[in-house]
Design a protein around this motif. Structure first.
Motif, PDB file in Angstrom:
ATOM      1  N   HIS A  21      27.637 -28.554 -90.651  1.00 55.98           N
ATOM      2  CA  HIS A  21      26.279 -28.899 -91.559  1.00 55.98           C
ATOM      3  C   HIS A  21      26.449 -27.754 -92.660  1.00 55.98           C
ATOM      4  N   PHE A  22      27.034 -26.693 -92.413  1.00 51.64           N
ATOM      5  CA  PHE A  22      26.970 -25.706 -93.368  1.00 51.64           C
ATOM      6  C   PHE A  22      28.261 -25.519 -94.253  1.00 51.64           C
ATOM      7  N   GLY A  23      28.812 -26.710 -94.032  1.00 55.04           N
ATOM      8  CA  GLY A  23      30.071 -26.760 -94.954  1.00 55.04           C
ATOM      9  C   GLY A  23      31.628 -26.234 -94.408  1.00 55.04           C
ATOM     10  N   LEU A  24      31.587 -25.769 -93.294  1.00 57.71           N
ATOM     11  CA  LEU A  24      32.900 -25.255 -92.517  1.00 57.71           C
ATOM     12  C   LEU A  24      33.512 -26.645 -92.034  1.00 57.71           C
ATOM     13  N   PRO A  25      34.846 -26.821 -92.856  1.00 58.99           N
ATOM     14  CA  PRO A  25      35.672 -27.776 -92.534  1.00 58.99           C
ATOM     15  C   PRO A  25      36.031 -27.859 -90.977  1.00 58.99           C
ATOM     16  N   VAL A  26      35.971 -29.057 -90.523  1.00 55.76           N
ATOM     17  CA  VAL A  26      36.136 -29.313 -89.018  1.00 55.76           C
ATOM     18  C   VAL A  26      37.347 -28.399 -88.567  1.00 55.76           C
ATOM     19  N   GLY A  27      38.567 -28.581 -89.187  1.00 55.08           N
ATOM     20  CA  GLY A  27      39.760 -27.790 -88.980  1.00 55.08           C
ATOM     21  C   GLY A  27      39.839 -26.425 -88.893  1.00 55.08           C
ATOM     22  N   LYS A  28      38.601 -25.709 -89.519  1.00 58.32           N
ATOM     23  CA  LYS A  28      38.324 -24.232 -89.310  1.00 58.32           C
ATOM     24  C   LYS A  28      37.459 -23.810 -88.196  1.00 58.32           C
ATOM     25  N   VAL A  29      37.133 -24.775 -87.128  1.00 59.29           N
ATOM     26  CA  VAL A  29      36.310 -24.575 -86.001  1.00 59.29           C
ATOM     27  C   VAL A  29      37.539 -24.176 -85.025  1.00 59.29           C
ATOM     28  N   PRO A  30      37.414 -23.037 -84.561  1.00 61.04           N
ATOM     29  CA  PRO A  30      38.621 -22.685 -83.338  1.00 61.04           C
ATOM     30  C   PRO A  30      38.534 -23.559 -82.194  1.00 61.04           C
ATOM     31  N   VAL A  31      39.783 -24.256 -82.158  1.00 69.18           N
ATOM     32  CA  VAL A  31      39.893 -25.545 -81.027  1.00 69.18           C
ATOM     33  C   VAL A  31      39.700 -24.717 -79.729  1.00 69.18           C
ATOM     34  N   THR A  32      39.977 -23.462 -79.380  1.00 68.37           N
ATOM     35  CA  THR A  32      39.737 -23.054 -78.231  1.00 68.37           C
ATOM     36  C   THR A  32      38.212 -23.088 -77.879  1.00 68.37           C
ATOM     37  N   LEU A  33      37.136 -22.728 -78.816  1.00 64.83           N
ATOM     38  CA  LEU A  33      35.869 -22.985 -78.737  1.00 64.83           C
ATOM     39  C   LEU A  33      35.434 -24.535 -78.510  1.00 64.83           C
ATOM     40  N   LEU A  34      36.028 -25.221 -79.312  1.00 64.04           N
ATOM     41  CA  LEU A  34      35.566 -26.901 -79.127  1.00 64.04           C
ATOM     42  C   LEU A  34      36.180 -27.235 -77.753  1.00 64.04           C
ATOM     43  N   GLU A  35      37.135 -26.644 -77.087  1.00 67.02           N
ATOM     44  CA  GLU A  35      37.515 -27.100 -75.648  1.00 67.02           C
ATOM     45  C   GLU A  35      36.436 -26.972 -74.652  1.00 67.02           C
ATOM     46  N   THR A  36      35.697 -25.790 -74.994  1.00 65.43           N
ATOM     47  CA  THR A  36      34.405 -25.329 -73.963  1.00 65.43           C
ATOM     48  C   THR A  36      33.558 -26.551 -74.114  1.00 65.43           C
ATOM     49  N   ILE A  37      33.259 -27.307 -75.191  1.00 64.84           N
ATOM     50  CA  ILE A  37      32.215 -28.238 -75.047  1.00 64.84           C
ATOM     51  C   ILE A  37      32.562 -29.787 -75.347  1.00 64.84           C
ATOM     52  N   GLN A  38      33.939 -29.755 -74.776  1.00 62.49           N
ATOM     53  CA  GLN A  38      34.584 -31.320 -74.996  1.00 62.49           C
ATOM     54  C   GLN A  38      33.987 -32.492 -74.133  1.00 62.49           C
TER      55      GLN A  38
END
Length: 732
Positions: A527-544
């Motif tokens: 929402h604040f403009g950070l591209p999805v690809g810039k969000v660390p995948v290791t952190l996305l794994e914790t909420i998958q």
């Protein structure tokens, strides 16, 4: 003078004889006053002493009596008449504390008779004697008919001697006094009892085994005049002795006087203190039980209820409060003109109302409403140009935002945010809502701590989160809200335009921690403009698991990144056969196995591995300094031959390639220190076995920044899939 006293006493006696029915009614009134003024006896006597110009007031028990002394102006025949009559006083309201002519009647509830010695005056009051004079046995008041002479020669002689020796002018002897009642009253006296008195500087009371002495002394050099405000500091010393156990306390008190209003608060470390709501009492020269609703004691010629214990919020009280309102208005006026001196700001800080607190038993918003009305009547005070500091932001970052928006900063160290916002927002100051915050964040950059504070606020406060989600995306994309790996604060737009700009993994991990298992942190980043690809995948794994329950297209993209990582990454083998292991260059002595034995029962098990690490570093030629007990983020400092120091954190593994835990402190310290922060890994398969391998990872943070993952079970950082050249340890 003696003749005038005798004449006045006889006149009052004759009047009583002619009006026996009225005298009987006055007995009922006196009884009512005595009961109403319960626990206020000393206050009334002290008030009378102050009104007659006394600087000293003493009281103590003598046999079955309590004797009261003051050094003020002696009684006149008019004073005697005022003392005897009810609601008859020569005192003028505003020039004296007491003006009703009934306060002294309160002593009728704590003794059977009273003697009065003052100058050439010597009379006593006795119900029994009055009944004899009136030839009736009906009820009579104690303090209505004076009788010439002495009631108790022993007590009178003692009192006269004390008066001569201590330069006292007036004495009351309370015969057969109820000391239990007076003791309750005495214990209520404190440093605030003397602060606003006009003349008294010393109160010394001793009853039975309890004594209390309160003294006020002006601190030289503290008297100042700031416009119409007069300021001074007092030292108030209180000595208490109970059953021969003595205690002494000293308090510094600041008093500001403005017209007919006095303001008082305590001073600690040369700074006036904003009092707690329940410590800030109103005073009609002596303390009342009514709180002011402000951060200070307020003294004035307020009306009181019949018990003289509470403020009566009548027209006279409200008229007196006009001076207080004018004082606050004047300070606000100087604030707007940017002419407010520091000492004036300290005064204003104590006068900011507590939110929802009744003021002088009127309405909670009484003072704010009155000031708002004065502001509306003129154009001198405009507070819209002031930006209020929110609770979630530190002063340094708040001032940055204020400057970016060309607002004037407005903050107070001691005022709670709720009180501060309630008061100044009602007067027109600007509140920092989420829309305003994002507008200003597009113009300036906060410190790292300020950025984290903003994120914590919106992730903790559901209302703030809702406001953010409703704000236009262009504004959100331009707000500088991301900490990058190079330490620079950037907006989502800026990061999307810079190919090599990556967000800091520790910063991002802290956001995911705040959001827990929800997708809020990831959603807000986008929402604040950070591209999805810039969000660390290791952190996305914790909420998958949460992502997979969603139909959002953004969440679908995040899942694709997770799946791609799973398909393409190559895990490093975690068993000894696949880990790189070299022959040992370090050989330990068999006797070094003693390092693994705890020196005492309380020594933690990990300490033995640290001692092995120290031995390894020593063999490698380093001079080792143990700092493990200092909680600095590492265990040893190792000095090489050139004097360079390297910070060594020791980690124990049970197998080659095993993940190891990192604390947030260790991560932050490793980032700050950089290439000289090393991790020394030691493999010990079991507590009973000797260590088998070791490895040193130099420049740890930069080398393995991307290999650190935050696991949502306990939200701790682990380093996994790392490369380390392990060498064997041999004990010969």
């Amino acid at each position: 003078m003696i003749e005038s006293f005798e004449k006045k006493a006889i006149e009052l006696q004759q009047e009583a004889i002619r009006n026996t029915q009225i005298i009987e009614e006055l007995a009922g009134l006196e009884k009512y006053i005595a009961e109403t003024y319960v626990s206020r006896v000393f206050y009334e006597i002290i008030q009378n002493a102050d009104d007659c110009g006394s600087t000293r007031f003493h009281a103590f028990s003598y046999k079955d009596a309590v004797i009261l002394f003051n050094n003020g102006t002696p009684f006149s025949d008019t004073d005697l008449e005022s003392l005897c009559r009810s609601a008859f006083s020569a005192k003028q309201r505003g020039s004296n504390i007491g003006y009703r002519g009934i306060g002294f009647k309160s002593v009728a509830g704590v003794c059977t008779s009273v003697s009065l010695l003052s100058g050439e005056l010597g009379v006593y009051f006795s119900r029994q004697k009055t009944q004899e004079v009136l030839s009736q046995h009906s009820r009579v008041p104690l303090l209505r008919v004076p009788h010439l002479g002495s009631l108790n020669e022993d007590a009178t002689s003692f009192a006269k001697a004390y008066m001569v020796a201590n330069h006292m002018k007036t004495c009351f002897i309370l015969h057969e006094a109820s000391t239990d009642s007076l003791l309750i009253d005495l214990k209520g006296l404190n440093r605030t009892s003397i602060a606003f008195l006009r003349n008294l500087k010393e109160i010394d009371i001793s009853i039975n085994n309890y004594s209390k002495k309160v003294m006020a002394e002006l601190i030289q050099g503290t008297e100042r005049k700031i416009g119409a405000i007069n300021q001074k500091d007092l030292i108030i010393k209180t000595d208490v002795n109970v059953d021969d156990k003595a205690s002494t306390a000293e308090h510094r008190v600041r008093i500001w006087n403005f017209k007919k209003i006095g303001v008082s608060t305590d001073v600690i470390d040369d700074k006036p203190v904003r009092l707690k709501k329940n410590d800030a009492y109103a005073q009609a020269f002596l303390p009342m039980l009514t709180t002011t609703g402000l951060g200070a004691r307020i003294n004035g010629d307020f009306s009181t209820d019949p018990s003289r214990s509470r403020i009566n919020p009548d027209k006279y009280t409200r008229d007196t409060l006009k001076d207080l309102i004018e004082l606050i208005f004047m300070l606000l006026d100087r604030l707007c003109d940017e002419n407010l001196q520091d000492i004036e700001k300290e005064l204003l800080e104590t006068l900011i109302p507590y939110k929802n607190a009744a003021m002088f038993d009127i309405s909670p918003s009484y003072i704010s409403d009155q000031i708002q009305a004065k502001i509306s009547d003129g154009d001198r005070i405009i507070l819209a140009g002031f930006l209020l500091c929110p609770s979630w932001l530190k002063k340094t970052d708040y001032k940055k935002l204020a400057k970016a928006g060309r607002y004037k900063p407005l903050s107070f160290d001691q005022v709670a945010v709720g009180d501060y916002e309630s008061f100044f927002f009602s007067l027109g100051a600007t509140k920092l809502g989420m829309l305003k915050a994002l507008e200003l964040l597009a113009k300036t950059k906060l410190t790292s701590a300020g950025i984290v504070s903003f994120w914590r606020h919106i992730l903790d406060d559901i209302r703030a989160l809702g406001q953010i989600q409703a704000i236009d995306s262009d504004l959100c994309h331009n707000a500088n809200l991301f900490i990058c790996s190079d330490g620079t604060v950037r907006s989502g737009n800026e990061i999307s335009q810079l190919k090599d700009a990556d967000v800091d993994i520790i910063f991002m991990a802290s956001l995911f921690d705040l959001a827990g298992r929800s997708t809020d942190a990831a959603d807000l980043c986008v929402h604040f403009g950070l591209p999805v690809g810039k969000v660390p995948v290791t952190l996305l794994e914790t909420i998958q698991s949460s992502l997979r329950k969603s139909n959002s297209s953004i969440h679908h993209k995040m899942l694709m990144l997770i799946d791609k990582k799973s398909q393409t990454e190559t895990a490093i083998a975690k068993d000894p056969l696949k880990s790189r292991s070299q022959e040992s260059t370090i050989k330990l002595k068999a006797s070094d196995t003693e390092l693994l034995t705890p020196q005492h029962r309380r020594e933690p098990s990990w300490r033995s591995i640290e001692k092995v690490a120290s031995k390894i570093l020593t063999i490698m030629g380093y001079i080792v300094d143990d700092v493990s007990k200092k909680n600095v983020g590492y265990d040893y400092i190792a000095y090489d031959d050139d004097g360079n120091q390297h910070c060594i954190e020791v980690k124990k593994l049970e197998a080659l390639g095993e993940d190891f835990l990192l604390t947030d402190n260790e991560i932050y310290v490793s980032k700050d220190i950089g290439e000289n922060y090393w991790i020394l890994l030691i493999v010990q398969p079991s507590p009973e076995s000797t260590p088998t391998h070791y490895a040193i990872i130099k420049n740890f943070y930069r080398t393995f920044e991307s290999r650190m993952t935050r696991r949502c079970i306990k939200y701790q950082m682990f380093c996994s899939e790392y490369d380390a050249d392990f060498e064997r340890l041999v004990f010969e």
